[in-house]
Write a protein that holds these residues in place. Structure first.
Motif, PDB file in Angstrom:
ATOM      1  N   ASP A  41      65.898   5.982  -6.387  1.00  0.00           N
ATOM      2  CA  ASP A  41      64.900   4.951  -6.164  1.00  0.00           C
ATOM      3  C   ASP A  41      63.988   5.423  -5.037  1.00  0.00           C
ATOM      4  OD1 ASP A  41      65.950   3.187  -8.060  1.00  0.00           O
ATOM      5  OD2 ASP A  41      67.321   2.297  -6.606  1.00  0.00           O
ATOM      6  N   ILE A  42      62.736   5.015  -5.079  1.00  0.00           N
ATOM      7  CA  ILE A  42      61.766   5.419  -4.063  1.00  0.00           C
ATOM      8  C   ILE A  42      61.069   4.190  -3.482  1.00  0.00           C
ATOM      9  CG2 ILE A  42      61.373   7.710  -5.052  1.00  0.00           C
ATOM     10  CD1 ILE A  42      58.729   6.538  -6.255  1.00  0.00           C
ATOM     11  N   PRO A  43      60.623   4.288  -2.233  1.00  0.00           N
ATOM     12  CA  PRO A  43      59.877   3.190  -1.627  1.00  0.00           C
ATOM     13  C   PRO A  43      58.382   3.328  -1.916  1.00  0.00           C
ATOM     14  CG  PRO A  43      60.315   4.851   0.033  1.00  0.00           C
ATOM     15  CD  PRO A  43      60.958   5.327  -1.254  1.00  0.00           C
ATOM     16  N   ILE A  44      57.747   2.216  -2.263  1.00  0.00           N
ATOM     17  CA  ILE A  44      56.297   2.166  -2.449  1.00  0.00           C
ATOM     18  C   ILE A  44      55.806   0.833  -1.888  1.00  0.00           C
ATOM     19  CG2 ILE A  44      56.356   3.631  -4.516  1.00  0.00           C
ATOM     20  CD1 ILE A  44      55.824   1.071  -6.180  1.00  0.00           C
ATOM     21  N   MET A  89      69.730   6.227  -2.663  1.00  0.00           N
ATOM     22  CA  MET A  89      69.748   5.064  -3.525  1.00  0.00           C
ATOM     23  C   MET A  89      69.633   5.531  -4.971  1.00  0.00           C
ATOM     24  SD  MET A  89      67.045   2.627  -1.546  1.00  0.00           S
ATOM     25  CE  MET A  89      65.979   3.987  -1.079  1.00  0.00           C
ATOM     26  N   SER A  90      70.406   4.959  -5.848  1.00  0.00           N
ATOM     27  CA  SER A  90      70.276   5.321  -7.253  1.00  0.00           C
ATOM     28  C   SER A  90      70.093   4.065  -8.085  1.00  0.00           C
ATOM     29  CB  SER A  90      71.492   6.108  -7.731  1.00  0.00           C
ATOM     30  OG  SER A  90      72.642   5.316  -7.696  1.00  0.00           O
ATOM     31  N   ASN A  91      69.435   4.238  -9.235  1.00  0.00           N
ATOM     32  CA  ASN A  91      69.198   3.091 -10.107  1.00  0.00           C
ATOM     33  C   ASN A  91      70.123   3.161 -11.306  1.00  0.00           C
ATOM     34  OD1 ASN A  91      67.930   4.723 -12.166  1.00  0.00           O
ATOM     35  ND2 ASN A  91      66.102   4.781 -10.895  1.00  0.00           N
ATOM     36  N   GLN A  92      70.027   2.183 -12.188  1.00  0.00           N
ATOM     37  CA  GLN A  92      70.929   2.105 -13.331  1.00  0.00           C
ATOM     38  C   GLN A  92      70.762   3.262 -14.299  1.00  0.00           C
ATOM     39  OE1 GLN A  92      68.581  -0.186 -12.569  1.00  0.00           O
ATOM     40  NE2 GLN A  92      67.591  -0.974 -14.374  1.00  0.00           N
ATOM     41  N   LEU A  93      69.642   3.980 -14.218  1.00  0.00           N
ATOM     42  CA  LEU A  93      69.425   5.121 -15.090  1.00  0.00           C
ATOM     43  C   LEU A  93      70.020   6.396 -14.497  1.00  0.00           C
ATOM     44  CD1 LEU A  93      65.709   4.402 -16.063  1.00  0.00           C
ATOM     45  CD2 LEU A  93      67.777   3.850 -17.342  1.00  0.00           C
ATOM     46  N   GLY A  94      70.586   6.288 -13.301  1.00  0.00           N
ATOM     47  CA  GLY A  94      71.208   7.439 -12.676  1.00  0.00           C
ATOM     48  C   GLY A  94      70.264   8.232 -11.799  1.00  0.00           C
ATOM     49  N   VAL A 140      53.259  -2.372  -3.023  1.00  0.00           N
ATOM     50  CA  VAL A 140      52.478  -2.997  -4.082  1.00  0.00           C
ATOM     51  C   VAL A 140      51.814  -4.232  -3.489  1.00  0.00           C
ATOM     52  CG1 VAL A 140      52.519  -4.078  -6.359  1.00  0.00           C
ATOM     53  CG2 VAL A 140      54.037  -2.151  -5.878  1.00  0.00           C
ATOM     54  N   ASN A 141      50.491  -4.221  -3.463  1.00  0.00           N
ATOM     55  CA  ASN A 141      49.724  -5.329  -2.880  1.00  0.00           C
ATOM     56  C   ASN A 141      50.219  -5.674  -1.471  1.00  0.00           C
ATOM     57  OD1 ASN A 141      48.360  -5.300  -5.283  1.00  0.00           O
ATOM     58  ND2 ASN A 141      49.272  -7.168  -6.062  1.00  0.00           N
ATOM     59  N   GLY A 142      50.488  -4.625  -0.693  1.00  0.00           N
ATOM     60  CA  GLY A 142      50.909  -4.789   0.690  1.00  0.00           C
ATOM     61  C   GLY A 142      52.374  -5.106   0.899  1.00  0.00           C
ATOM     62  N   GLU A 143      53.135  -5.241  -0.181  1.00  0.00           N
ATOM     63  CA  GLU A 143      54.554  -5.599  -0.095  1.00  0.00           C
ATOM     64  C   GLU A 143      55.421  -4.373  -0.370  1.00  0.00           C
ATOM     65  OE1 GLU A 143      57.494  -8.205  -2.884  1.00  0.00           O
ATOM     66  OE2 GLU A 143      55.609  -9.150  -2.314  1.00  0.00           O
ATOM     67  N   ASP A 144      56.406  -4.129   0.495  1.00  0.00           N
ATOM     68  CA  ASP A 144      57.330  -3.018   0.281  1.00  0.00           C
ATOM     69  C   ASP A 144      58.186  -3.281  -0.954  1.00  0.00           C
ATOM     70  OD1 ASP A 144      56.514  -1.582   2.555  1.00  0.00           O
ATOM     71  OD2 ASP A 144      57.893  -2.700   3.838  1.00  0.00           O
ATOM     72  N   ARG A 145      58.318  -2.254  -1.785  1.00  0.00           N
ATOM     73  CA  ARG A 145      59.141  -2.336  -2.997  1.00  0.00           C
ATOM     74  C   ARG A 145      59.968  -1.067  -3.118  1.00  0.00           C
ATOM     75  NH1 ARG A 145      57.826  -6.077  -7.345  1.00  0.00           N
ATOM     76  NH2 ARG A 145      56.330  -7.515  -6.466  1.00  0.00           N
ATOM     77  N   ILE A 146      61.074  -1.166  -3.802  1.00  0.00           N
ATOM     78  CA  ILE A 146      61.896  -0.015  -4.167  1.00  0.00           C
ATOM     79  C   ILE A 146      61.898   0.029  -5.692  1.00  0.00           C
ATOM     80  CG2 ILE A 146      64.198   1.010  -4.100  1.00  0.00           C
ATOM     81  CD1 ILE A 146      62.881   0.948  -1.367  1.00  0.00           C
ATOM     82  N   VAL A 147      61.496   1.178  -6.249  1.00  0.00           N
ATOM     83  CA  VAL A 147      61.404   1.317  -7.703  1.00  0.00           C
ATOM     84  C   VAL A 147      62.062   2.628  -8.132  1.00  0.00           C
ATOM     85  CG1 VAL A 147      59.282  -0.056  -7.830  1.00  0.00           C
ATOM     86  CG2 VAL A 147      59.128   2.436  -7.638  1.00  0.00           C
ATOM     87  N   PRO A 148      62.407   2.752  -9.406  1.00  0.00           N
ATOM     88  CA  PRO A 148      62.984   4.011  -9.882  1.00  0.00           C
ATOM     89  C   PRO A 148      61.989   5.162  -9.743  1.00  0.00           C
ATOM     90  CG  PRO A 148      63.361   2.248 -11.470  1.00  0.00           C
ATOM     91  CD  PRO A 148      62.398   1.717 -10.449  1.00  0.00           C
ATOM     92  N   ASP A 149      62.495   6.311  -9.363  1.00  0.00           N
ATOM     93  CA  ASP A 149      61.667   7.518  -9.280  1.00  0.00           C
ATOM     94  C   ASP A 149      61.269   7.953 -10.690  1.00  0.00           C
ATOM     95  OD1 ASP A 149      60.371   9.711  -8.233  1.00  0.00           O
ATOM     96  OD2 ASP A 149      62.196  10.888  -7.945  1.00  0.00           O
TER      97      ASP A 149
END
Length: 77
Positions: free
Chosen positions: A9-12, A1-6, A14-23
């Motif tokens: 993305d990583i899985p984390i 997975m890649s983000n707009q910055l190139g 947050v407050n028990g909810e799965d999120r995908i955020v930029p590395d």
């Protein structure tokens, strides 16, 4: 997975909810990414409280578990 910055993305969680955020985000950057006011929150990373002075130097790794508590103003009249 890649983000707009190139980057990737990583899985984390947050407050028990799965999120995908930029590395490569630190805690301050993550809060901005999530649209949270960094002046009104406390952050726990992998069951350890992270002090505000350490937010810039604390990187978010894949699989991290964060609890973010937002302080709400108010009080007795």
């Amino acid at each position: 997975m890649s983000n707009q910055l190139g980057g990737l993305d990583i899985p984390i969680k947050v407050n028990g909810e799965d999120r995908i955020v930029p590395d490569g985000l630190n805690i301050r950057q993550l809060l901005a990414h999530l649209g949270l006011d960094s002046g009104r929150v406390a952050v726990e990373l992998n069951r350890e409280i992270v002090r505000k002075p350490d937010w810039e130097s604390t990187a978010i790794q894949a699989g991290a578990s964060l609890e973010i508590v937002t302080f709400v103003g108010g009080g007795a009249r």
